[in-house]
Write an enzyme that holds these catalytic residues in place. Structure first.
Site, PDB file in Angstrom:
ATOM      1  N   HIS A  99       0.866  -1.182   0.000  1.00  0.00           N
ATOM      2  CA  HIS A  99       0.000   0.000   0.000  1.00  0.00           C
ATOM      3  C   HIS A  99       0.898   1.226   0.000  1.00  0.00           C
ATOM      4  O   HIS A  99       2.018   1.177   0.519  1.00  0.00           O
ATOM      5  CB  HIS A  99      -0.907   0.023   1.238  1.00  0.00           C
ATOM      6  CG  HIS A  99      -1.802  -1.163   1.368  1.00  0.00           C
ATOM      7  ND1 HIS A  99      -1.874  -1.944   2.514  1.00  0.00           N
ATOM      8  CD2 HIS A  99      -2.668  -1.724   0.481  1.00  0.00           C
ATOM      9  CE1 HIS A  99      -2.745  -2.914   2.340  1.00  0.00           C
ATOM     10  NE2 HIS A  99      -3.242  -2.816   1.119  1.00  0.00           N
ATOM     11  N   GLU A 102      -4.186  -4.365  -4.467  1.00  0.00           N
ATOM     12  CA  GLU A 102      -5.646  -4.376  -4.477  1.00  0.00           C
ATOM     13  C   GLU A 102      -6.175  -2.946  -4.411  1.00  0.00           C
ATOM     14  O   GLU A 102      -6.874  -2.578  -3.466  1.00  0.00           O
ATOM     15  CB  GLU A 102      -6.201  -5.239  -3.326  1.00  0.00           C
ATOM     16  CG  GLU A 102      -5.317  -5.313  -2.074  1.00  0.00           C
ATOM     17  CD  GLU A 102      -5.709  -4.314  -0.989  1.00  0.00           C
ATOM     18  OE1 GLU A 102      -6.239  -3.247  -1.337  1.00  0.00           O
ATOM     19  OE2 GLU A 102      -5.470  -4.623   0.183  1.00  0.00           O
TER      20      GLU A 102
END
Length: 358
Positions: free
Chosen positions: A262, A300
């Site tokens: 992330h 994601e």
């Protein structure tokens, strides 16, 4: 269209292939390459461009074999960071002294019909050139259970600087260091409360909340937090995770050494494509170097974060599928080790143009 294998810049290049040794710098001017250690020239060579570029020593390198290899690495990084389309670089001349055997034995160079050729896709997989404390060998493998998930026991987390690389199209040093809660808490808190960041992260809060947030990650073996810096100035936060133990794991066929990430860019001055083309491939490079068993990097992003998905696709990620977390609809993206190194994705094809326009 014919690949542009010319060096598109001149001037100084700071090399990081000599961690633990005297720093190396490289001057590139009109095809001449000079590697210096503490101001003293230790390697002089000329470079001739082409699909097979040629690095020719101007005089024998009189350093010990391991230092000769480091000096050669600095010259090669300066060339390959700026002209990634080169298929190979021939090391001409007999002045490499005792380094030839180590070059061939380690894969630094291959025997190509009696010539020594450096292949970029092999060269950029040497951790010792970019990691201050490269792993001597992969962490031993044994499997354990976490929350019912069987996965390899993970290595202890690093501290301090973990990666450094000169970015020629920015003219700056990009580095990653392990987050230190005491040092970085206030900065992390400010970034998380920035409306631009909060829109995607949704982790606004006070210092106590963020101390607990970072403390929980520090205690979690499957996650690592990093701070990204440009010439020593912190500008970004990264979470790197082992996918098999992560919330993403159940949504695809996660392999033992798949890793995900992330990102948070905390400083507005470091937004924009020329910065993305620096930190994104460098982060992928670090992840692949950290464990040679990592063959895939996954992510994601939110399915409606179209700009991020486009950036990932330009950087070699494939969009695999949409899926639904409890809190968002996401796109599974994946980057293969073979794609990253085989397609020379550590630098954009227009790096020279980006540097001129930055």
């Amino acid at each position: 269209m014919e690949a542009d294998n010319r060096l598109r810049r001149s001037g100084p290049f700071r090399a990081f292939c000599a961690k633990g040794h005297a720093p190396l710098s490289v001057d590139v001017e009109c095809g001449t390459i000079i590697v210096r250690r503490e101001g003293e020239a230790v390697l002089r060579a000329s470079f001739a461009p082409g699909d097979i570029g040629r690095l020719s020593l101007a005089e024998p390198c009189r350093l010990p074999p391991d230092e000769t290899l480091r000096a050669a690495s600095a010259a090669l990084e300066a060339v390959l960071a700026d002209a990634p389309a080169i298929k190979a670089i021939a090391l001409d001349g007999d002045g490499w002294l005792g380094a030839e055997a180590d070059m061939l034995r380690s894969g630094f160079a291959i025997d190509a019909g009696g010539e020594r050729h450096v292949l970029p896709e092999l060269f950029w997989q040497f951790p010792r050139f970019w990691l201050p404390a490269p792993p001597a060998e992969p962490y031993p493998q044994t499997h354990i259970l976490t929350n019912g998930q069987r996965h390899p026991r993970r290595a202890p987390k690093p501290t301090g600087e973990v990666y450094a690389r000169h970015i020629p199209w920015l003219g700056q040093t990009l580095s990653f260091r392990a987050l230190d809660i005491d040092t970085d808490l206030a900065r992390f808190n400010r970034w998380m409360n920035d409306p631009r960041v909060a829109y995607f992260w949704k982790e606004e809060g006070d210092l106590d909340k963020h101390r607990a947030y970072l403390g929980a990650i520090a205690a979690d073996p499957h996650m690592l937090t990093l701070i990204g810096c440009a010439d020593g100035v912190p500008f970004s936060y990264f979470e790197i995770y082992w996918a098999k133990e992560n919330r993403l794991g159940p949504f695809y066929d996660a392999q033992d050494y798949d890793r995900g990430w992330h990102v948070l860019i905390g400083e507005d001055a470091f937004l924009g494509r020329h910065w993305i083309t620096a930190w994104l491939p460098s982060l992928m490079h670090y992840i692949f170097l950290d464990d040679c068993r990592t063959q895939r990097i996954v992510g994601e992003p939110a399915a409606d974060h179209h700009q991020q998905i486009r950036n990932l696709q330009r950087s070699g990620f494939a969009c695999v599928k949409h899926f639904d977390f409890p809190h968002k609809r996401a796109m599974l993206v994946m980057l293969l080790r073979e794609r990253f190194f085989g397609d020379r994705l550590w630098a954009p094809n227009d790096a020279g143009e980006q540097r001129r326009s930055a």
